[in-house]
Design an enzyme around this catalytic site. Structure first.
Site, mmCIF file in Angstrom:
data_model
loop_
_atom_site.group_PDB
_atom_site.id
_atom_site.type_symbol
_atom_site.label_atom_id
_atom_site.label_comp_id
_atom_site.label_asym_id
_atom_site.label_seq_id
_atom_site.Cartn_x
_atom_site.Cartn_y
_atom_site.Cartn_z
ATOM 1 C CG ASN A 11 18.107 57.002 -44.586
ATOM 2 O OD1 ASN A 11 17.916 55.929 -44.009
ATOM 3 N ND2 ASN A 11 18.225 58.147 -43.940
ATOM 4 C CG HIS A 100 20.036 60.752 -40.944
ATOM 5 N ND1 HIS A 100 18.930 61.312 -40.354
ATOM 6 C CD2 HIS A 100 19.811 60.774 -42.278
ATOM 7 C CE1 HIS A 100 18.065 61.649 -41.303
ATOM 8 N NE2 HIS A 100 18.568 61.338 -42.479
ATOM 9 C CD GLU A 171 20.286 64.009 -45.356
ATOM 10 O OE1 GLU A 171 19.630 63.520 -46.274
ATOM 11 O OE2 GLU A 171 20.241 63.579 -44.196
ATOM 12 N N GLY A 177 12.134 65.429 -45.253
ATOM 13 C CA GLY A 177 10.753 64.971 -45.145
ATOM 14 C C GLY A 177 9.704 66.057 -45.317
ATOM 15 N N GLY A 238 15.366 59.886 -48.932
ATOM 16 C CA GLY A 238 14.524 59.172 -47.974
ATOM 17 C C GLY A 238 13.224 58.753 -48.626
ATOM 18 N N GLY A 239 12.193 59.577 -48.460
ATOM 19 C CA GLY A 239 10.842 59.249 -48.922
ATOM 20 C C GLY A 239 10.772 58.745 -50.356
HETATM 21 P P1 PGA Z 1 13.811 62.807 -47.394
HETATM 22 O O1 PGA Z 1 14.879 62.229 -46.346
HETATM 23 O O2 PGA Z 1 14.334 62.522 -48.770
HETATM 24 O O3 PGA Z 1 12.548 62.049 -47.091
HETATM 25 O O4 PGA Z 1 13.697 64.268 -47.118
HETATM 26 C C1 PGA Z 1 16.254 62.396 -46.563
HETATM 27 C C2 PGA Z 1 17.040 61.881 -45.401
HETATM 28 O O5 PGA Z 1 16.554 61.895 -44.265
HETATM 29 O O6 PGA Z 1 18.172 61.406 -45.575
#
Ligand code: PGA
Length: 254
Positions: A11, A100, A171, A177, A238-239
């Site tokens: 993502n 999301h 999640e 994040g 994400g990151g």
């Molecule tokens: P993250 O984000 O891996 O940066 O925690 C995951 C997401 O928002 O789907």
């Protein structure tokens, strides 16, 4: 979940320019080939709307798939600023992230998520439905109720057919994040609860269509805490998906 054993979804949120998204897609594709990542591990890249056509070109003739980060449920009409799920399909998307927590924070409701799930299946896109509790909901002991409610609302009235696939991403909102994921055991217990909620809504039908994945601060060092759990089929990242070497290492470790 059919056709593959695991699914790892990148993502990219609103983090990249079109040029950067193109470059990242190309590098991930090349690295995945070089490292011989098995096609049994489905890799899905979800850039922003503007980058979709360019990334689609980049992924053509590869095992990697394209996904959108959202979409609108109506096919056509006076809906200023919206992008229809129908056109996302025409642009090469096979997957779509829905609900999301960052979209829910901007006003996305369980009702619109439900309409989007229906539109996604109608147009042959695989929905990746995000559910999860906030820190306050967790503190108040409402995690289970919130998640069951989100699953139920997202799927009520949805006509699942045998060929459909549905992915639900657990999640925990407060973990996204943060750099600090929850334990594999907790993710696994929650995945089991999500599966049970799905079975309840579907009245026991189409259980093979569902895959539950985990998302929230997943990185190359912790991915296997989740994927080693029998009822977790992959991750939403994400990151750690924004750097090709990190993301491919994460996939290798999954
Ligand atoms: P993250 O984000 O891996 O940066 O925690 C995951 C997401 O928002 O789907």
């Amino acid at each position: 979940m059919k056709n593959f054993e695991q699914i790892i979804v990148a993502n990219w949120k609103m983090q990249l320019s079109i040029e950067e998204a193109k470059k990242l897609a190309r590098t991930i594709k090349n690295l995945a080939t070089e490292k011989k990542i098995s096609a049994k591990k489905k890799i899905v890249l979800c850039p922003d709307f503007l980058s979709l056509p360019e990334v689609a070109k980049m992924l053509k003739d590869s095992d990697l798939s394209l996904g959108a980060q959202d979409g609108f449920y109506e096919d056509i009409g006076a809906f200023t600023s919206q992008v229809s799920i129908r056109e996302l399909k025409a642009s090469g998307c096979e997957y779509i992230i829905l609900g999301h927590s960052e979209r829910r924070a901007l006003g996305e409701t369980n009702l619109t998520i439900n309409l989007k799930v229906k539109a996604a299946l109608k147009h042959g896109l695989i929905p990746i439905i995000c559910v999860g509790e906030t820190f306050t909901e967790r503190q108040e002991g409402n995690k289970g109720t919130i998640i069951m409610h989100q699953v139920f609302e997202a799927l009520q009235g949805v006509e699942v057919e045998n060929h459909h696939q549905i992915i639900i991403a657990y999640e925990p909102v407060w973990v996204i994040g943060s750099g600090q994921a929850i334990s594999g055991e907790e993710a696994s217990q929650t995945a089991a609860m999500i599966r049970q909620s799905y079975v309840d809504v579907m009245e026991g039908r189409h259980t093979d269509s569902l895959g539950v994945i985990y998302g929230g601060s997943v990185d190359p060092s912790n991915i296997n805490h989740f994927t080693k759990m029998a009822n977790i089929r992959g991750a939403l990242v994400g990151g750690a998906s924004l750097k090709a070497t990190t993301f491919v290492e994460l996939i290798q470790n999954s």
